[in-house]
Design an enzyme around this catalytic site. Structure first.
Site, mmCIF file in Angstrom:
data_model
loop_
_atom_site.group_PDB
_atom_site.id
_atom_site.type_symbol
_atom_site.label_atom_id
_atom_site.label_comp_id
_atom_site.label_asym_id
_atom_site.label_seq_id
_atom_site.Cartn_x
_atom_site.Cartn_y
_atom_site.Cartn_z
ATOM 1 N N ARG A 124 0.373 -1.384 -0.433
ATOM 2 C CA ARG A 124 0.009 0.135 0.028
ATOM 3 C C ARG A 124 0.424 1.530 0.302
ATOM 4 O O ARG A 124 0.206 2.071 0.203
ATOM 5 C CB ARG A 124 -0.976 0.540 1.168
ATOM 6 C CG ARG A 124 -1.742 -1.069 1.561
ATOM 7 C CD ARG A 124 -3.038 -0.928 2.067
ATOM 8 N NE ARG A 124 -3.892 -2.220 2.161
ATOM 9 C CZ ARG A 124 -3.959 -3.113 2.705
ATOM 10 N NH1 ARG A 124 -3.019 -2.923 3.861
ATOM 11 N NH2 ARG A 124 -4.488 -4.081 2.419
ATOM 12 N N LYS A 146 3.218 11.639 -10.939
ATOM 13 C CA LYS A 146 2.619 10.941 -11.548
ATOM 14 C C LYS A 146 2.936 9.189 -11.791
ATOM 15 O O LYS A 146 4.967 9.190 -12.684
ATOM 16 C CB LYS A 146 2.346 11.466 -12.989
ATOM 17 C CG LYS A 146 1.321 12.730 -12.843
ATOM 18 C CD LYS A 146 0.992 12.867 -14.607
ATOM 19 C CE LYS A 146 -0.415 13.618 -14.923
ATOM 20 N NZ LYS A 146 -0.938 14.395 -15.685
ATOM 21 N N GLU A 188 9.693 18.224 -24.674
ATOM 22 C CA GLU A 188 9.459 19.243 -23.296
ATOM 23 C C GLU A 188 9.730 20.498 -22.454
ATOM 24 O O GLU A 188 9.294 21.270 -21.963
ATOM 25 C CB GLU A 188 9.222 17.903 -22.194
ATOM 26 C CG GLU A 188 8.911 16.728 -22.504
ATOM 27 C CD GLU A 188 7.028 16.517 -22.169
ATOM 28 O OE1 GLU A 188 6.503 17.610 -21.929
ATOM 29 O OE2 GLU A 188 6.044 15.435 -22.399
ATOM 30 N N LYS A 229 8.177 23.487 -13.909
ATOM 31 C CA LYS A 229 6.642 22.359 -13.615
ATOM 32 C C LYS A 229 6.511 21.861 -11.991
ATOM 33 O O LYS A 229 5.731 22.328 -11.274
ATOM 34 C CB LYS A 229 7.156 20.874 -13.789
ATOM 35 C CG LYS A 229 6.300 19.514 -12.943
ATOM 36 C CD LYS A 229 6.769 18.414 -14.486
ATOM 37 C CE LYS A 229 5.815 17.656 -13.887
ATOM 38 N NZ LYS A 229 5.811 15.562 -14.725
ATOM 39 N N GLU A 239 -4.371 17.459 -10.417
ATOM 40 C CA GLU A 239 -4.394 17.831 -11.979
ATOM 41 C C GLU A 239 -6.073 18.037 -12.116
ATOM 42 O O GLU A 239 -6.375 17.227 -12.866
ATOM 43 C CB GLU A 239 -3.507 16.755 -13.334
ATOM 44 C CG GLU A 239 -3.914 16.982 -14.513
ATOM 45 C CD GLU A 239 -3.483 16.172 -15.930
ATOM 46 O OE1 GLU A 239 -2.770 15.539 -15.045
ATOM 47 O OE2 GLU A 239 -4.894 15.754 -16.847
ATOM 48 N N ARG A 243 -2.068 22.104 -13.684
ATOM 49 C CA ARG A 243 -1.748 21.423 -14.194
ATOM 50 C C ARG A 243 -1.783 20.711 -15.500
ATOM 51 O O ARG A 243 -0.895 20.633 -15.599
ATOM 52 C CB ARG A 243 -1.981 20.327 -13.066
ATOM 53 C CG ARG A 243 -0.315 18.781 -12.761
ATOM 54 C CD ARG A 243 0.386 17.823 -12.301
ATOM 55 N NE ARG A 243 1.131 17.351 -12.384
ATOM 56 C CZ ARG A 243 1.813 16.555 -11.808
ATOM 57 N NH1 ARG A 243 1.563 16.579 -10.515
ATOM 58 N NH2 ARG A 243 2.694 15.490 -12.605
ATOM 59 N N ASN A 247 -0.350 20.061 -20.194
ATOM 60 C CA ASN A 247 -0.749 18.351 -21.215
ATOM 61 C C ASN A 247 -0.886 19.887 -23.267
ATOM 62 O O ASN A 247 -1.144 19.211 -23.451
ATOM 63 C CB ASN A 247 -1.789 18.306 -21.377
ATOM 64 C CG ASN A 247 -2.122 17.402 -19.519
ATOM 65 O OD1 ASN A 247 -0.856 16.846 -19.708
ATOM 66 N ND2 ASN A 247 -2.924 17.124 -19.291
ATOM 67 N N HIS A 250 -0.285 17.810 -25.842
ATOM 68 C CA HIS A 250 -0.184 16.397 -25.603
ATOM 69 C C HIS A 250 -1.320 15.850 -26.497
ATOM 70 O O HIS A 250 -1.702 14.423 -26.486
ATOM 71 C CB HIS A 250 -1.132 16.193 -24.238
ATOM 72 C CG HIS A 250 0.987 16.434 -23.805
ATOM 73 N ND1 HIS A 250 1.781 17.244 -23.948
ATOM 74 C CD2 HIS A 250 1.844 14.802 -23.202
ATOM 75 C CE1 HIS A 250 2.875 17.018 -23.214
ATOM 76 N NE2 HIS A 250 3.056 15.944 -22.449
ATOM 77 N N HIS A 254 -0.401 13.318 -28.142
ATOM 78 C CA HIS A 254 -0.505 11.661 -27.689
ATOM 79 C C HIS A 254 -1.228 10.639 -28.987
ATOM 80 O O HIS A 254 -1.048 9.250 -28.868
ATOM 81 C CB HIS A 254 -1.295 11.049 -26.545
ATOM 82 C CG HIS A 254 -1.486 11.491 -25.397
ATOM 83 N ND1 HIS A 254 -1.696 12.125 -23.957
ATOM 84 C CD2 HIS A 254 0.850 11.576 -25.107
ATOM 85 C CE1 HIS A 254 -0.389 11.855 -22.583
ATOM 86 N NE2 HIS A 254 -0.015 11.773 -23.325
ATOM 87 N N HIS A 266 8.296 10.701 -27.046
ATOM 88 C CA HIS A 266 6.910 11.121 -26.656
ATOM 89 C C HIS A 266 7.514 12.979 -26.959
ATOM 90 O O HIS A 266 5.978 13.113 -27.255
ATOM 91 C CB HIS A 266 6.861 11.039 -25.109
ATOM 92 C CG HIS A 266 5.837 12.173 -24.164
ATOM 93 N ND1 HIS A 266 4.540 11.438 -24.554
ATOM 94 C CD2 HIS A 266 5.861 12.678 -23.862
ATOM 95 C CE1 HIS A 266 4.052 12.616 -23.539
ATOM 96 N NE2 HIS A 266 4.789 13.099 -23.100
HETATM 97 N N1 GLY Z 1 3.912 16.008 -17.388
HETATM 98 C C1 GLY Z 1 3.172 16.482 -17.588
HETATM 99 C C2 GLY Z 1 2.811 16.257 -15.825
HETATM 100 O O1 GLY Z 1 3.277 15.756 -15.410
HETATM 101 O O2 GLY Z 1 1.475 17.211 -15.272
#
Ligand code: GLY
Length: 365
Positions: A124, A146, A188, A229, A239, A243, A247, A250, A254, A266
């Site tokens: 956990r 993330k 990025e 960031k 997000e 946040r 994107n 993206h 994507h 990417h």
């Molecule tokens: N790569 C975008 C984020 O971490 O929110």
């Protein structure tokens, strides 16, 4: 050799340092020992990075008094699977890892995401230290918590938020990247510059960043990107709002990446997606005039693509399956001007129009 740069990240779930500098792997163990109270450090790496850096990482961890164990996975996005995730968990269990131990992710974004997800779910949740070895993972994926794996239905569809306890970005590792993988991270970096750093954007356009750059300059650029960031993630860890601006590029990017069967990097796809969206939103009057050609020139200067020749129905099909879709709409990030982007809820019909306006429409050289 310049002093390492430390960027402090404060989120609601955890505060941690991102340390950026040269030859940091040899001091990794001491930094880990100071950041976490662990007995064992379990290193997750891959078949590209392991032969280059695993021994140095393990020996530094051992010298700092930690017990060590490791697992090496086959390299590549195609291995970011449930099977690899299971391999990591089994290896952690066989090593006798407990909640008092730490996972060390040594590699690029794929390893960081998978090792992070294993750490988020093992017993956990145990702590993770990110040791990114690619430009993309240094400026983006290792920071912000993330973690994810891919499933057959799509990329990063299964994951969790787990902020790392420490990030150690050894920019000396960038020297062993291929030029393609280095440029992938620049996708990025350009995105961050468009979002929040017009001065960096101008500098990159005039003087593209390469692996041969002065290491202290490289470290500064990486640290600047981490700060960009950090400022977003500190405001909106999960997000829900701000946040989402990360994107930028993206939604279309994507789709290009998925439609290519993940054969295109990417960051390359993000650059193409960024140029496509900028052309479309400029044509719609949502972005300032001239921004699209400026972004195209900046991407091209880094050796990044500025367009996609994919059939539009393929892009729309992939976008409709993106995890960031909301019902019948997508949240499109619009580059209003350099330093300001905004999220616009866009119906799938509007999005189709945007793809028609922006994709496959770059002016030919
Ligand atoms: N790569 C975008 C984020 O971490 O929110």
């Amino acid at each position: 050799m310049s002093e390492p740069i430390t960027v402090a990240v404060n989120t609601s779930s955890r505060s941690y340092d991102v340390v950026v500098g040269e030859n940091l792997l040899d001091g990794l163990g001491e930094r880990v020992r100071q950041a976490v109270r662990a007995t064992t450090a379990f290193v997750v790496t891959d078949s590209n990075v392991g032969p280059l850096y695993l021994d140095r990482a393990l020996s530094s961890l051992a010298t700092a008094g930690l017990s060590t164990a490791s697992v090496t996975l086959p390299a590549g996005e195609q291995h970011k699977t449930l099977a690899s995730y299971g391999t990591i968990l089994d290896a952690m269990a066989h090593a006798g890892l407990t909640r008092d131990d730490v996972v060390v992710a040594l590699g690029g974004g794929v390893i960081g995401d998978m090792a992070g997800f294993a750490a988020a779910t093992y017993m956990r949740g145990i702590e993770v230290v990110q040791v990114p070895t690619t430009l993309l993972s240094m400026v983006d994926s290792s920071v912000g918590g993330k973690t994810a794996i891919d499933v057959t239905a799509g990329k990063n569809l299964v994951g969790a938020f787990l902020q790392p306890s420490l990030v150690v970005a050894d920019i000396s590792c960038l020297s062993t990247l291929t030029p393609y993988v280095f440029a992938d991270g620049m996708g990025e970096v350009v995105k961050h510059a468009v979002l929040a750093d017009p001065d960096l954007f101008v500098t990159l356009g005039a003087r593209p960043l390469t692996q041969e750059a002065d290491p202290s300059y490289l470290a500064e650029v990486v640290a600047d990107n981490v700060r960009i960031k950090r400022d977003v993630v500190a405001t909106d860890e999960r997000e829900r709002g701000l946040r989402q601006t990360l994107n930028l590029g993206h939604t279309i990017g994507h789709a290009i990446e998925a439609a290519s069967g993940y054969t295109q990097g990417h960051g390359h796809c993000v650059a193409a997606g960024l140029c496509c969206v900028a052309r479309a939103t400029e044509a719609l009057g949502w972005s300032e005039q001239g921004i699209a050609s400026r972004i195209e020139r900046c991407c091209a200067a880094q050796g990044l693509p500025t367009d996609s020749d994919l059939p539009h129905e393929d892009i729309l099909h992939q976008a409709a399956f993106d995890k960031k879709r909301h019902g019948d709409s997508v949240n499109l990030v619009v580059p209003v001007r350099l330093g300001l982007s905004e999220v616009r809820r866009t119906s799938l019909d509007e999005f189709a129009y945007i793809v028609d306006l922006g994709c496959g429409t770059a002016a030919q050289e």
